[in-house]
Design a protein around this motif. Sequence first.
Motif, PDB file in Angstrom:
ATOM      1  N   GLU A   1      -1.455   4.824   4.194  1.00 52.34           N
ATOM      2  CA  GLU A   1      -2.243   3.662   4.373  1.00 52.34           C
ATOM      3  C   GLU A   1      -1.489   2.460   5.484  1.00 52.34           C
ATOM      4  N   TYR A   2      -0.388   2.493   5.210  1.00 49.64           N
ATOM      5  CA  TYR A   2       0.371   1.412   6.112  1.00 49.64           C
ATOM      6  C   TYR A   2       0.154   1.892   7.562  1.00 49.64           C
TER       7      TYR A   2
ATOM      8  N   CYS B   1       0.690  -1.165  -0.164  1.00 53.27           N
ATOM      9  CA  CYS B   1      -0.001  -0.094   0.155  1.00 53.27           C
ATOM     10  C   CYS B   1       0.964   1.392   0.032  1.00 53.27           C
TER      11      CYS B   1
END
Length: 341
Positions: A32-33, A28
């Motif tokens: 988002e991680y 990602c």
Amino acid sequence: MSHALVILCGGKSTRIGTDKALLPFGDCCLIEYLVRKFQPDFPKIYLSVQQKNDYAHLNLPVTTIGDIYGNAGPMSGIFSALSMISEERAFFISVDTPFVEPALGLYLLSQPQEHPIWAIARANDQLETLSAVYSKSCIPQVGKAMLFHQYSFNRLHEKCNAGYISEDELAKICPVPLNEQFFNINTRTHYYHALRLLSERGELFDDDSNQELPAAGNAAFSIPVVSLVGDSIIDKKTFCNQVLEALKKDGIKAAIFDSEKDFTNITNVDLILTCDLEDEDCFKIELLSSELNETPLHPVSGLVAIASDFGYKCEEVPCFDSRKPRSILGFLKTLIRDYSH
């Protein structure tokens, strides 16, 4: 108790040349991680951004908070977030520190609320001021600091009577070394190192092992921005003009712009000089005065150099004589050369 997390994403990412939050990371992007990583322990996640619609296309389960004051660095993000969140306090991290562990934030949030700020005191006396818990009771002091352009987090912590957890105490809670947790992605080299760390953790899939850093989206990112910072009373503009003239005599194309200026469309210079810009992505040089302050207001880890009128010495960063503007030229030329590569 519902735990809240604020991810500071408002930096311009000038040094790396592209939005750090959108860097490919695992399967990602970086932001988002972090959301995936913290969501199991932090049901409420906020993104502190420059504009409220930033990252809306990612459809993340977060609430975005736009900066109330622009070009004021991470302190603006903290001020804006504390003013808007519904919780009394929250754990703050920067988007470019992907290895901070949720356990660290949970432990800081578990501390008594007698201290409006809870942060980490490293073994080398360095304070981790961004990965910390801030409470709404800090708002008046943060607002006052911004009003007077006093962006020193160390000073803010003193004013707010911050509490600190030692590195040794945290080691018992979270086994991941703090040097790894607080690794910052500031340059392309840092990014590739972070990918290696991710791979060692088994989180970087084979399909992503050859990820390349996205090209800079705008030519402005190829120009280094140097901000002269320090006590608001110090005459930084005079020194800035003296450095500009010295650079011009040596054939370096440099320009001075107000810190409120949008540098996006500036492409015809080698170096941009400004004063009191607290953006995390610019190169900060602090000016010290024997008559006003003889020690840096900013954490030395956030500076690239110090200039003083009394021969200040520091092992961590280069120090120069502010009475001799030409003394800093070699350093600035090296910065320009390394930045372009």
